[in-house]
Design a protein around this motif. Structure first.
Motif, PDB file in Angstrom:
ATOM      1  N   VAL A  17      -4.795 -11.480  -4.551  1.00 61.78           N
ATOM      2  CA  VAL A  17      -5.317 -10.314  -5.694  1.00 61.78           C
ATOM      3  C   VAL A  17      -4.547  -9.050  -4.706  1.00 61.78           C
ATOM      4  O   VAL A  17      -5.105  -8.573  -3.721  1.00 61.78           O
ATOM      5  N   LEU A  18      -3.421  -8.800  -5.253  1.00 59.38           N
ATOM      6  CA  LEU A  18      -2.577  -7.677  -4.379  1.00 59.38           C
ATOM      7  C   LEU A  18      -3.217  -6.369  -4.642  1.00 59.38           C
ATOM      8  O   LEU A  18      -3.590  -5.513  -3.877  1.00 59.38           O
ATOM      9  N   CYS A  19      -3.260  -5.899  -6.041  1.00 62.91           N
ATOM     10  CA  CYS A  19      -3.864  -4.726  -6.531  1.00 62.91           C
ATOM     11  C   CYS A  19      -4.202  -4.548  -7.894  1.00 62.91           C
ATOM     12  O   CYS A  19      -4.130  -5.366  -8.468  1.00 62.91           O
ATOM     13  N   TYR A  20      -5.154  -3.575  -7.939  1.00 60.61           N
ATOM     14  CA  TYR A  20      -5.483  -3.193  -9.453  1.00 60.61           C
ATOM     15  C   TYR A  20      -4.608  -2.052  -9.902  1.00 60.61           C
ATOM     16  O   TYR A  20      -4.409  -1.026  -9.265  1.00 60.61           O
ATOM     17  N   VAL A  21      -4.237  -1.773 -11.263  1.00 61.43           N
ATOM     18  CA  VAL A  21      -3.761  -0.901 -11.987  1.00 61.43           C
ATOM     19  C   VAL A  21      -4.326  -0.692 -13.060  1.00 61.43           C
ATOM     20  O   VAL A  21      -4.479  -1.543 -13.904  1.00 61.43           O
ATOM     21  N   TRP A  22      -4.473   0.939 -13.214  1.00 63.26           N
ATOM     22  CA  TRP A  22      -4.980   1.081 -14.652  1.00 63.26           C
ATOM     23  C   TRP A  22      -4.797   2.366 -15.135  1.00 63.26           C
ATOM     24  O   TRP A  22      -4.269   3.138 -14.378  1.00 63.26           O
ATOM     25  N   LEU A  73       0.646  12.138  -9.491  1.00 65.98           N
ATOM     26  CA  LEU A  73      -0.289  13.469  -9.470  1.00 65.98           C
ATOM     27  C   LEU A  73       0.620  14.877  -9.459  1.00 65.98           C
ATOM     28  O   LEU A  73       0.073  15.613 -10.161  1.00 65.98           O
ATOM     29  N   VAL A  74       1.621  14.707  -9.011  1.00 66.34           N
ATOM     30  CA  VAL A  74       2.677  15.952  -9.095  1.00 66.34           C
ATOM     31  C   VAL A  74       3.700  15.742 -10.371  1.00 66.34           C
ATOM     32  O   VAL A  74       4.543  16.805 -10.102  1.00 66.34           O
ATOM     33  N   ARG A  75       3.536  14.913 -11.227  1.00 65.99           N
ATOM     34  CA  ARG A  75       4.508  14.734 -12.307  1.00 65.99           C
ATOM     35  C   ARG A  75       5.630  14.692 -12.120  1.00 65.99           C
ATOM     36  O   ARG A  75       6.550  15.137 -12.826  1.00 65.99           O
ATOM     37  N   HIS A  76       6.191  13.668 -10.876  1.00 66.06           N
ATOM     38  CA  HIS A  76       7.597  13.761 -10.714  1.00 66.06           C
ATOM     39  C   HIS A  76       8.098  12.762 -11.784  1.00 66.06           C
ATOM     40  O   HIS A  76       7.397  11.862 -12.275  1.00 66.06           O
ATOM     41  N   GLN A  77       9.138  12.772 -11.989  1.00 63.04           N
ATOM     42  CA  GLN A  77       9.980  11.728 -12.800  1.00 63.04           C
ATOM     43  C   GLN A  77      10.297  10.438 -12.237  1.00 63.04           C
ATOM     44  O   GLN A  77      10.009   9.278 -13.067  1.00 63.04           O
ATOM     45  N   THR A  78      10.649  10.683 -10.759  1.00 63.09           N
ATOM     46  CA  THR A  78      11.086   9.288 -10.361  1.00 63.09           C
ATOM     47  C   THR A  78      10.390   9.507  -8.938  1.00 63.09           C
ATOM     48  O   THR A  78       9.893  10.550  -8.422  1.00 63.09           O
ATOM     49  N   ALA A 133       0.927  -1.158  -0.073  1.00 58.42           N
ATOM     50  CA  ALA A 133       0.067   0.078   0.137  1.00 58.42           C
ATOM     51  C   ALA A 133       0.804   1.254  -0.098  1.00 58.42           C
ATOM     52  O   ALA A 133       0.582   2.319  -0.654  1.00 58.42           O
ATOM     53  N   ASP A 134       1.929   0.982   0.825  1.00 59.90           N
ATOM     54  CA  ASP A 134       2.941   2.101   0.752  1.00 59.90           C
ATOM     55  C   ASP A 134       3.609   2.491  -0.605  1.00 59.90           C
ATOM     56  O   ASP A 134       3.482   3.834  -1.036  1.00 59.90           O
ATOM     57  N   MET A 135       4.094   1.527  -1.357  1.00 61.51           N
ATOM     58  CA  MET A 135       4.234   1.600  -2.569  1.00 61.51           C
ATOM     59  C   MET A 135       3.320   2.245  -3.605  1.00 61.51           C
ATOM     60  O   MET A 135       3.821   3.344  -4.225  1.00 61.51           O
ATOM     61  N   LEU A 136       2.124   1.581  -3.529  1.00 64.35           N
ATOM     62  CA  LEU A 136       1.177   2.424  -4.328  1.00 64.35           C
ATOM     63  C   LEU A 136       0.837   3.758  -4.096  1.00 64.35           C
ATOM     64  O   LEU A 136       0.731   4.590  -5.038  1.00 64.35           O
ATOM     65  N   THR A 137       0.915   4.115  -2.896  1.00 62.14           N
ATOM     66  CA  THR A 137       0.576   5.484  -2.513  1.00 62.14           C
ATOM     67  C   THR A 137       1.649   6.456  -3.061  1.00 62.14           C
ATOM     68  O   THR A 137       1.631   7.523  -3.639  1.00 62.14           O
ATOM     69  N   ARG A 138       2.936   5.782  -2.755  1.00 59.68           N
ATOM     70  CA  ARG A 138       4.049   6.966  -3.257  1.00 59.68           C
ATOM     71  C   ARG A 138       4.004   7.203  -4.718  1.00 59.68           C
ATOM     72  O   ARG A 138       4.314   8.143  -5.365  1.00 59.68           O
ATOM     73  N   LYS A 195      -5.167   0.470  -7.029  1.00 56.39           N
ATOM     74  CA  LYS A 195      -5.882   0.222  -5.776  1.00 56.39           C
ATOM     75  C   LYS A 195      -5.533  -1.024  -5.032  1.00 56.39           C
ATOM     76  O   LYS A 195      -5.457  -2.052  -5.745  1.00 56.39           O
ATOM     77  N   ARG A 196      -5.418  -0.854  -3.757  1.00 56.96           N
ATOM     78  CA  ARG A 196      -4.926  -2.062  -3.266  1.00 56.96           C
ATOM     79  C   ARG A 196      -6.194  -2.882  -2.855  1.00 56.96           C
ATOM     80  O   ARG A 196      -7.200  -2.465  -2.455  1.00 56.96           O
TER      81      ARG A 196
END
Length: 133
Positions: free
Chosen positions: A128-133, A19-24, A8-13, A79-80
């Motif tokens: 099922v760990l998470c959904y990504v789209w 959202l703020v358009r960071h490169q990494t 969840a930590d990874m997904l949030t980061r 989504k976790r």
């Protein structure tokens, strides 16, 4: 910070960095986060990831991908699904389809971490760990 839910930590980061358009963005490195990063890269959601730091300070530097001149993030949502308090498992017949196959579900199976598509192909179910789209 000792987050007991590294996923969840990874997904949030990653979500926040998009959202703020960071490169990494930096994510704590565990076997699980490395495998998830690998799936995201193989599926084209992130550009690259590499491990940096030593010992306890190990982290993954994840390079994010954007499209167009407005730099829209490739990842629109993450989504976790399965949480430490409520694990979500799915057998091979009930593997979720995310947005009719546009997105992916990342599944932790006995043969490693893979997408729902790959798990279907191999005929395995799992957490099922998470959904990504």
């Amino acid at each position: 910070m000792a987050a007991n839910d590294t996923i969840a930590d990874m997904l949030t980061r990653i979500r926040n960095a998009c959202l703020v358009r960071h490169q990494t963005t930096k994510v704590p490195s565990t076997r699980m986060t490395r495998n998830i990063a690998k799936v995201l890269k193989d599926e084209g959601f992130i550009a690259e990831f590499e491990e940096a730091g030593e010992g306890v300070e190990k982290h993954l530097v994840v390079s994010l991908k954007y499209k167009g001149k407005n730099r829209q993030p490739i990842i629109t949502a993450m989504k976790r699904v399965s949480k430490p308090g409520l694990r979500v498992y799915s057998n091979r017949k009930e593997l979720p389809r995310v947005l009719g196959g546009i997105g992916i579900a990342i599944i932790s199976t006995s043969s490693g971490i893979m997408t729902d598509r790959e798990a279907r192909r191999q005929g395995v179910g799992g957490e099922v760990l998470c959904y990504v789209w």
